[in-house]
Design a protein around this motif. Structure first.
Motif, mmCIF file in Angstrom:
data_model
loop_
_atom_site.group_PDB
_atom_site.id
_atom_site.type_symbol
_atom_site.label_atom_id
_atom_site.label_comp_id
_atom_site.label_asym_id
_atom_site.label_seq_id
_atom_site.Cartn_x
_atom_site.Cartn_y
_atom_site.Cartn_z
ATOM 1 N N PHE A 1 -25.874 48.254 -12.600
ATOM 2 C CA PHE A 1 -27.324 48.413 -12.628
ATOM 3 C C PHE A 1 -27.802 48.902 -11.278
ATOM 4 O O PHE A 1 -27.205 48.625 -10.236
ATOM 5 C CB PHE A 1 -28.038 47.118 -13.049
ATOM 6 N N LEU A 2 -28.880 49.677 -11.308
ATOM 7 C CA LEU A 2 -29.536 50.142 -10.095
ATOM 8 C C LEU A 2 -30.559 49.106 -9.671
ATOM 9 O O LEU A 2 -31.198 48.471 -10.519
ATOM 10 C CB LEU A 2 -30.251 51.473 -10.364
ATOM 11 N N ARG B 1 -32.618 55.352 -15.277
ATOM 12 C CA ARG B 1 -33.750 54.990 -16.128
ATOM 13 C C ARG B 1 -34.165 53.552 -15.802
ATOM 14 O O ARG B 1 -33.330 52.647 -15.852
ATOM 15 C CB ARG B 1 -33.331 55.101 -17.601
ATOM 16 N N PRO B 2 -35.441 53.307 -15.472
ATOM 17 C CA PRO B 2 -35.879 51.942 -15.151
ATOM 18 C C PRO B 2 -35.816 51.030 -16.373
ATOM 19 O O PRO B 2 -36.119 51.451 -17.490
ATOM 20 C CB PRO B 2 -37.332 52.130 -14.692
ATOM 21 N N THR B 3 -35.416 49.781 -16.137
ATOM 22 C CA THR B 3 -35.354 48.815 -17.240
ATOM 23 C C THR B 3 -36.210 47.567 -17.008
ATOM 24 O O THR B 3 -36.727 46.996 -17.969
ATOM 25 C CB THR B 3 -33.903 48.357 -17.476
ATOM 26 N N ALA B 4 -36.363 47.135 -15.743
ATOM 27 C CA ALA B 4 -37.049 45.864 -15.523
ATOM 28 C C ALA B 4 -37.645 45.799 -14.118
ATOM 29 O O ALA B 4 -37.121 46.410 -13.172
ATOM 30 C CB ALA B 4 -36.074 44.697 -15.713
ATOM 31 N N LEU B 5 -38.749 45.042 -14.003
ATOM 32 C CA LEU B 5 -39.399 44.791 -12.725
ATOM 33 C C LEU B 5 -39.499 43.296 -12.484
ATOM 34 O O LEU B 5 -39.741 42.517 -13.414
ATOM 35 C CB LEU B 5 -40.818 45.366 -12.710
ATOM 36 N N VAL B 6 -39.323 42.893 -11.227
ATOM 37 C CA VAL B 6 -39.601 41.527 -10.778
ATOM 38 C C VAL B 6 -40.716 41.634 -9.745
ATOM 39 O O VAL B 6 -40.586 42.388 -8.766
ATOM 40 C CB VAL B 6 -38.352 40.859 -10.171
ATOM 41 N N GLY C 1 -32.545 49.280 -12.918
ATOM 42 C CA GLY C 1 -32.412 50.439 -13.782
ATOM 43 C C GLY C 1 -30.982 50.628 -14.216
ATOM 44 O O GLY C 1 -30.066 49.937 -13.743
ATOM 45 N N THR C 2 -30.797 51.573 -15.125
ATOM 46 C CA THR C 2 -29.469 51.858 -15.653
ATOM 47 C C THR C 2 -29.151 53.339 -15.493
ATOM 48 O O THR C 2 -30.043 54.190 -15.544
ATOM 49 C CB THR C 2 -29.359 51.469 -17.136
ATOM 50 N N LEU C 3 -27.869 53.630 -15.314
ATOM 51 C CA LEU C 3 -27.408 55.010 -15.226
ATOM 52 C C LEU C 3 -26.975 55.555 -16.586
ATOM 53 O O LEU C 3 -26.699 56.748 -16.716
ATOM 54 C CB LEU C 3 -26.232 55.109 -14.248
#
Length: 346
Positions: free
Chosen positions: A45-46, A86-91, A142-144
């Motif tokens: 994960f990024l 591609r973004p997946t989540a925010l904290v 994020g994910t690649l």
């Protein structure tokens, strides 16, 4: 009577915020436990982090809670896009004074949700704390999607330098607001570019698919960030001034207005001096285009035999590093404008 944060306890504030936050397509366990669980389908994960500080990055008299929420999200999404991801989540961690209106905090959550919705990204947790001013800290994941990342260190001599997104619009919008020449409204495109930047997120993935050799998010100014690619790749980037003619046309009216106001006020210093309004406006445009940050466009390099993908504009070439040449040149010459934003110099 306006309800303030100090009038409600933390649990009550979270109870109001949680329903406003997006869940996200990769969220397996969201807010409410000690940690969230987010799927990382390809085993990697990024992750990146950024912060917005009141009166440093935004001002309450200009920015609504939704503006700040949108901006906090998209500037982090741009970092993921710049890796080809591609973004997946925010904290989100939020520090604020006790007199912050509760509806401003709810509006912040709505701004985050609006920015996340098109990407199916979720807000999966964070923290609340009291402090003397508002600070919004965001960590993005994020994910690649099983692709290789695009790093800053891959540019090679002969590559084409290209840019996607706005150039100088956010800086121009800030100048208009800072000069009190315009009301903070989203109706004005330059002011909207500052209050709610619109990074070309999908362009990052297109660049990765097209074989981009290096890429980054332009957050601190085109010259400064181009220099970061040049140093990481041990090359020189030569940029073409003519590639920015469309940007100058888009910014010309705002530059004339700001220059005229500066001349009237007599407080423009080295920028205007005695050079006159037209030349002052030209210098402003150059400063915004080359050094203005926070448009969060993307800068990339592509092999010379590659067709630059949709949404990208060629703006220069990569050359071997010269012994005495600066890392970034404009038409082969040393830039005469400042490099861009530095958090500890500006």
């Amino acid at each position: 009577m306006t309800e303030r944060v100090r009038d409600v306890n933390e649990d009550e504030l979270l109870r109001r915020i949680f329903p406003l936050l997006p869940v996200g397509g990769s969220t397996q366990v969201g807010p409410g436990d000690d940690a969230a669980i987010v799927a990382a389908s390809d085993g990697r994960f990024l992750v990146s982090s950024d912060v917005l500080v009141e009166d440093r990055h935004f001002r309450m008299r200009w920015s609504s809670g939704a503006d700040v929420g949108h901006r906090a999200a998209v500037q982090n999404f741009a970092d993921i896009a710049a890796m080809g991801g591609r973004p997946t989540a925010l904290v989100i961690s939020l520090v604020m004074p006790g007199d912050t209106p509760v509806d401003w905090v709810e509006d912040l959550a709505r701004g985050l949700a609006e920015a996340c919705k098109p990407l199916r990204a979720g807000v999966v947790g964070g923290d609340l704390a009291s402090g003397e001013s508002i600070v919004v800290n965001v960590t993005v994941h994020g994910t690649l999607d099983w692709r290789e990342p695009v790093l800053r260190a891959g540019a090679r001599p002969g590559d084409v330098v290209a840019h996607a997104g706005a150039r100088g619009w956010s800086a121009a919008g800030l100048a208009l607001l800072d000069s009190d020449l315009i009301r903070p409204t989203h109706q004005h495109p330059l002011v909207k570019a500052y209050l709610r930047p619109d990074p070309p997120l999908e362009a990052g993935r297109r660049a990765a698919r097209a074989g981009a050799t290096a890429m980054l998010d332009v957050s601190d100014g085109l010259l400064r960030d181009a220099g970061r690619i040049a140093v990481a790749s041990d090359v020189r980037l030569d940029l073409d001034e003519a590639a920015f003619d469309d940007d100058r046309r888009a910014l010309s009216d705002a530059a004339l207005v700001v220059a005229q106001a500066a001349l009237r006020a007599g407080g423009a210093g080295d920028l205007v001096g005695d050079i006159g309004q037209a030349e002052a406006a030209n210098r402003l445009m150059n400063q915004w285009i080359w050094s203005g940050g926070e448009d969060h466009g993307l800068l990339a390099t592509f092999p010379e035999d590659t067709t630059v993908p949709e949404g990208w504009t060629p703006i220069g070439r990569v050359h071997p590093p010269g012994k005495a040449a600066p890392r970034v040149t404009i038409g082969g010459r040393r830039p005469v404008v400042s490099a861009g934003w530095d958090h500890f110099e500006s």
